[in-house]
Design an enzyme around this catalytic site. Structure first.
Site, PDB file in Angstrom:
ATOM      1  N   ARG A  71       6.116  -9.737 -14.781  1.00  0.00           N
ATOM      2  CA  ARG A  71       5.951  -8.973 -13.420  1.00  0.00           C
ATOM      3  C   ARG A  71       6.917  -9.730 -12.207  1.00  0.00           C
ATOM      4  O   ARG A  71       6.268 -10.875 -12.109  1.00  0.00           O
ATOM      5  CB  ARG A  71       4.670  -8.722 -13.064  1.00  0.00           C
ATOM      6  CG  ARG A  71       4.618  -7.460 -11.954  1.00  0.00           C
ATOM      7  CD  ARG A  71       3.215  -7.033 -11.836  1.00  0.00           C
ATOM      8  NE  ARG A  71       2.782  -6.224 -12.936  1.00  0.00           N
ATOM      9  CZ  ARG A  71       1.591  -5.574 -13.056  1.00  0.00           C
ATOM     10  NH1 ARG A  71       0.637  -5.618 -11.915  1.00  0.00           N
ATOM     11  NH2 ARG A  71       1.104  -4.985 -13.869  1.00  0.00           N
TER      12      ARG A  71
ATOM     13  N   SER B  72       2.873  -1.462 -11.906  1.00  0.00           N
ATOM     14  CA  SER B  72       1.618  -0.791 -11.668  1.00  0.00           C
ATOM     15  C   SER B  72       1.346  -0.568 -10.184  1.00  0.00           C
ATOM     16  O   SER B  72       2.365   0.344  -9.422  1.00  0.00           O
ATOM     17  CB  SER B  72       0.407  -1.719 -12.252  1.00  0.00           C
ATOM     18  OG  SER B  72      -0.768  -0.873 -12.200  1.00  0.00           O
TER      19      SER B  72
END
Length: 587
Positions: free
Chosen positions: A61, A140
């Site tokens: 990420r 997310s």
């Protein structure tokens, strides 16, 4: 070297840094690097090109953009090559088993990095099709600049050790894009190897979701109205369908946040965990529509926030409070069909170690098993798989950051199913003249009040983080942790970064050692359990504290005051935000 000239950096940009010798095929990311070079922003170039992403709590990420430390076409190709090579070593039949790939709404126009809205059922699909693994392109609830590459193993759970380290090693062994690693953007649309199982997966998921519905007739007749925000993500359609599966009318969507939008144009932070400040549109719509309960899923729909209107005010439930309600509800309905006390011996509930101990209190009284895992749902998924192999039932699991799993439909947190379950719980309680908040206090009266506090500070300088935790480990001299916090004695210290736990006879942590991240837990004499840890996905130091009161102590104001005092000391004395230039939480 800081003295590298333009000509040397130009070589790096042309060749995408050794050992990758192919030219970057995305003109937008190349233009980003050339602009940085032209403006002599060498520190920025160094940060982008001289380090690589590593697997954290949820895979890769990072911000989108040019460079090996960022998410872009090249780093995704390299990651996929490494993953595929590792899968070939683990699964001789990987070609026939295949790989499940999902996307959410993320994208960045200036770097040409984009994903499409496709699915939120990644772990479910991996198990359903018996795939070798799964990849979900998502960041997310991270800021809009970020994207990610989340990997699921064949059991449907997020990867954990040793797979994460082995995949990363495999990536680093072959950074040169293969000749077959096509840069063609439309390849997925016409490749014969690709199929789109979304409709099949969705239909199967909704059918299995029926197993979590216990009061369909009551749901159909309930007068309650619900509002749902998908936070510009992919949750709208699926939550609507889940409500229909449970017999409800679909929730009222927040129109400004219903459709996928990679810019998250109506929120400063696309994270419903931040509470009332980011739920404003949902709460105002609920007031206009006379809806009692607000539900909000994060952009990839695996987390769920809940708010309830009562007496003209909104109560936004914390993840720990929602877990108390959902854990009680799941056991309540399970017990209805399993009245024998001995049956509970095969039932488990799980929570991450930084989450509330409320399920532990349930287990002590009701007779089922409770276990803690390291932070991150990958550890819950792994333990869930182990329990299933021995014939045990995982009834409910959660992490305090509004991640819930009701039943065992998927080995990961699931905001879609949790939204429907919360709606049914609210409808059931309403039929008995109770609100969610009233039932929460009923639970505390039965099992003991659990008051918790969770927050964070931001630290963008890794050496500062190392300095902070090194100081804590040598607080009162070398190798000596703090002996008090907020005027209360520290009974036990557990440091899973080093593997130390003073509560164990051999001083060794029962939880696995995680040297790649920082986490220290303090158990105080007054019953407070407090943890400091670094985030696996964001530049944050998170702090968690909970006061587990004895049965009969219902002085909520007094408990909150005592917890606040300890939490403030934890922050001020151990993290020293002002001295370390930490950015305090602000939404």
């Amino acid at each position: 070297s800081t003295e590298k000239g333009n000509e040397n950096w130009d070589h790096v940009i042309r060749d995408e840094a050794p050992p990758t010798r192919s030219r970057p095929q995305n003109p937008q990311t190349r233009a980003q690097l050339e602009a940085l070079l032209a403006s002599r922003r060498l520190d920025e170039l160094r940060s982008r090109l001289c380090s690589r992403m590593s697997f954290g709590t949820a895979g890769l990420r990072a911000p989108m953009g040019a460079g090996f430390s960022r998410i872009n076409d090249l780093t995704v190709i390299q990651s996929t090559q490494g993953l595929y090579s590792y899968l070939c070593r683990c699964f001789p039949d990987v070609s026939s088993r295949g790989l499940v790939v999902g996307f959410d709404t993320r994208g960045q126009e200036e770097s040409g990095c984009s994903t499409r809205s496709v699915a939120v059922f990644q772990p479910y699909a991996v198990r359903k099709f018996g795939a070798a693994a799964g990849v979900m392109i998502t960041a997310s609830h991270n800021p809009k600049e970020d994207n990610g590459y989340k990997v699921y193993w064949c059991n449907g759970a997020q990867i954990s050790s040793p797979h994460d380290k082995e995949i990363l090693r495999s990536i680093e062994e072959q950074l040169e894009p293969w000749s077959a690693s096509c840069w063609e953007e439309e390849l997925a649309g016409h490749c014969s190897l690709r199929t789109d199982p979304l409709q099949e997966v969705n239909s199967s998921y909704m059918e299995e979701l029926n197993s979590l519905c216990f009061h369909r007739d009551l749901n159909a007749s309930s007068p309650l109205k619900f509002v749902h925000s998908s936070f510009h993500g992919v949750g709208h359609v699926f939550v609507q369908q889940a409500f229909r599966t449970f017999g409800f009318a679909p929730p009222i969507p927040v129109p400004e946040q219903r459709d996928p939008d990679p810019n998250f144009s109506s929120v400063r932070c696309p994270n419903p965990e931040e509470g009332e400040a980011v739920l404003e549109l949902s709460l105002r719509l609920a007031e206009r529509e006379n809806a009692t309960v607000v539900l909000a899923t994060d952009p990839d729909a695996d987390r769920l926030a809940v708010a309830e209107q009562s007496g003209g005010c909104w109560k936004v439930f914390s993840g720990n409070e929602l877990a108390a309600l959902l854990g009680w509800w799941m056991f309540f309905n399970w017990r209805e069909s399993h009245p024998e006390p001995a049956d509970a011996q095969s039932v488990y509930m799980l929570a991450t170690t930084v989450s509330s101990k409320i399920l532990q209190a349930f287990a002590r009284i009701e007779g089922f098993h409770f276990e803690e895992t390291l932070p991150g749902f990958k550890w819950i998924g792994k333990r869930m798989h182990e329990l299933a192999k021995t014939g045990n039932l995982m009834l409910f699991a959660f992490e305090e950051s509004i991640g819930f799993l009701c039943g065992s439909l998927v080995p990961d947190k699931d905001g879609v199913s949790a939204a429907a379950v919360v709606a049914e719980l609210a409808a059931y309680l309403h039929s008995r003249n109770l609100t969610l908040n009233q039932q929460l206090h009923n639970i505390y009266q039965t099992y003991g009040y659990h008051v918790s506090k969770t927050s964070y500070v931001i630290c963008n300088d890794p050496p500062t983080i190392q300095k902070i935790f090194s100081r804590i480990r040598n607080f009162d001299g070398e190798g000596s942790y703090p002996k008090t916090c907020g005027g209360h004695n520290v009974l036990h210290v557990r440091d899973v970064t080093t593997g130390y736990d003073s509560s164990q006879p051999d001083h060794r942590s029962v939880l696995p050692v995680t040297k790649s991240s920082q986490m220290i837990t303090f158990t105080l004499q007054n019953g407070v359990v407090a943890t400091l840890r670094t985030s696996g996905t964001e530049p944050k130091i998170k702090y968690y504290s909970e006061l587990c009161a004895a049965l009969g102590n219902s002085d909520m104001a007094g408990l909150q005051e005592e917890l606040q005092s300890v939490t403030q000391a934890l922050l001020d004395d151990f993290l020293e935000p002002d001295r370390n230039n930490l950015i305090r939480r602000f939404v």
